[in-house]
Design a protein around this motif. Structure first.
Motif, PDB file in Angstrom:
ATOM      1  N   GLU A 284       0.850  -1.186   0.000  1.00 55.64           N
ATOM      2  CA  GLU A 284       0.000   0.000   0.000  1.00 55.64           C
ATOM      3  C   GLU A 284       0.885   1.235   0.000  1.00 55.64           C
ATOM      4  N   THR A 285       0.612   2.139  -0.953  1.00 52.85           N
ATOM      5  CA  THR A 285       1.346   3.401  -1.020  1.00 52.85           C
ATOM      6  C   THR A 285       0.488   4.435  -1.733  1.00 52.85           C
ATOM      7  N   GLY A 286       0.496   5.639  -1.212  1.00 51.51           N
ATOM      8  CA  GLY A 286      -0.293   6.709  -1.818  1.00 51.51           C
ATOM      9  C   GLY A 286      -1.789   6.451  -1.774  1.00 51.51           C
ATOM     10  N   GLY A 287      -2.261   5.666  -0.779  1.00 53.53           N
ATOM     11  CA  GLY A 287      -3.693   5.369  -0.675  1.00 53.53           C
ATOM     12  C   GLY A 287      -4.178   4.325  -1.658  1.00 53.53           C
ATOM     13  N   LYS A 288      -3.251   3.634  -2.347  1.00 56.05           N
ATOM     14  CA  LYS A 288      -3.632   2.603  -3.315  1.00 56.05           C
ATOM     15  C   LYS A 288      -2.874   1.316  -3.024  1.00 56.05           C
ATOM     16  N   GLN A 289      -3.390   0.217  -3.525  1.00 57.68           N
ATOM     17  CA  GLN A 289      -2.777  -1.089  -3.313  1.00 57.68           C
ATOM     18  C   GLN A 289      -2.266  -1.631  -4.643  1.00 57.68           C
ATOM     19  N   TYR A 290      -1.108  -2.315  -4.586  1.00 61.15           N
ATOM     20  CA  TYR A 290      -0.477  -2.850  -5.792  1.00 61.15           C
ATOM     21  C   TYR A 290      -0.012  -4.277  -5.519  1.00 61.15           C
ATOM     22  N   ARG A 291      -0.259  -5.169  -6.482  1.00 62.80           N
ATOM     23  CA  ARG A 291       0.272  -6.536  -6.406  1.00 62.80           C
ATOM     24  C   ARG A 291       1.579  -6.557  -7.190  1.00 62.80           C
ATOM     25  N   VAL A 292       2.680  -6.935  -6.523  1.00 66.96           N
ATOM     26  CA  VAL A 292       4.000  -6.833  -7.147  1.00 66.96           C
ATOM     27  C   VAL A 292       4.762  -8.137  -7.004  1.00 66.96           C
ATOM     28  N   GLU A 293       5.694  -8.308  -7.929  1.00 65.76           N
ATOM     29  CA  GLU A 293       6.669  -9.402  -7.887  1.00 65.76           C
ATOM     30  C   GLU A 293       8.031  -8.813  -8.231  1.00 65.76           C
ATOM     31  N   ASN A 294       9.075  -9.552  -7.964  1.00 69.13           N
ATOM     32  CA  ASN A 294      10.430  -9.083  -8.280  1.00 69.13           C
ATOM     33  C   ASN A 294      10.564  -8.852  -9.789  1.00 69.13           C
TER      34      ASN A 294
END
Length: 227
Positions: free
Chosen positions: A6-16
């Motif tokens: 979570e960053t900037g009020g938003k959520q992100y699904r991440v991988e390397n």
């Protein structure tokens, strides 16, 4: 392994190895950034879910660039108030490349599946055309004779136009004239006639009338004379 941050009020699904665009961070290009708000981390059944965040879990990234997005035009107006306001806005962003999840820097290779091309259908062998037996073939002379006969038919039809029969057409006219002669003469409606008309009708039919009499008396005299 993946993580949801979570960053900037938003959520992100991440991988390397992923590159994500997030709200502007206070970091210059090439600097390292750490995301400590991790909601989910792991893979499959080993995934850890935070409440709301997973304790001690972090995701590291590297700032690639900082810029602004596409321009958005904001236009305001009020009807009949001579109020118009137009302004543009470009949202700043930071492009980040994910380098490590909980210290794990292994990059999972994403296999890009090539689009499957449809196999061309096998061409069916065309059956050999059967040759008609020679006995069935009509000689060239017969075909020419038939074509000439077909062409001659319409010419013969045109030569013999139908002759009108005047005798048949004249018959109905004669019948109508005879029928009219046989029809009895219609008696005029005496009641609809005026006094002058009754006197004229009586003179034409040689009927004696009292011209000073009433219409009813004249009508009775005429009807009696016609009988």
């Amino acid at each position: 392994m993946y993580a949801i941050i979570e960053t900037g009020g938003k959520q992100y699904r991440v991988e390397n190895g992923d590159k994500i665009t997030v709200e502007k961070l206070k970091a210059a290009e090439g600097e390292k950034v750490v995301f400590d708000k991790v909601l989910v981390v792991g893979d499959g059944a080993d995934a850890k879910v935070g409440a709301p965040y997973v304790d001690g879990s972090t995701v590291e990234g590297k700032v690639i660039e900082t810029g602004k997005g596409k321009k958005v035009v904001i236009f305001k107006y009020k009807a009949k108030k001579d109020y118009r306001k137009k302004q543009g806005h470009r949202q700043p962003y930071t492009l980040v490349e994910i380098t490590a999840i909980d210290g794990d820097k292994t990059v999972t290779k994403k296999v890009e599946e090539a689009p499957k091309k449809a196999k061309p259908a096998a061409k069916k062998a065309e059956p050999a055309k059967k040759e008609a037996p020679a006995a069935k073939k009509e000689p060239a002379k017969k075909t020419e004779e038939k074509a000439a006969a077909k062409k001659a038919e319409p010419a013969e039809k045109k030569e013999a136009p139908k002759k009108a029969e005047p005798a048949k057409k004249a018959e109905p006219a004669e019948k109508e004239a005879k029928a009219e002669e046989k029809k009895p003469a219609k008696k005029p409606s005496l009641k609809s006639m005026k006094k002058a008309q009754l006197i004229e009708f009586a003179k034409e039919n040689n009927i004696e009338l009292d011209e000073k009499a009433t219409n009813a008396v004249m009508i009775e005299t005429i009807e009696a004379a016609l009988k």
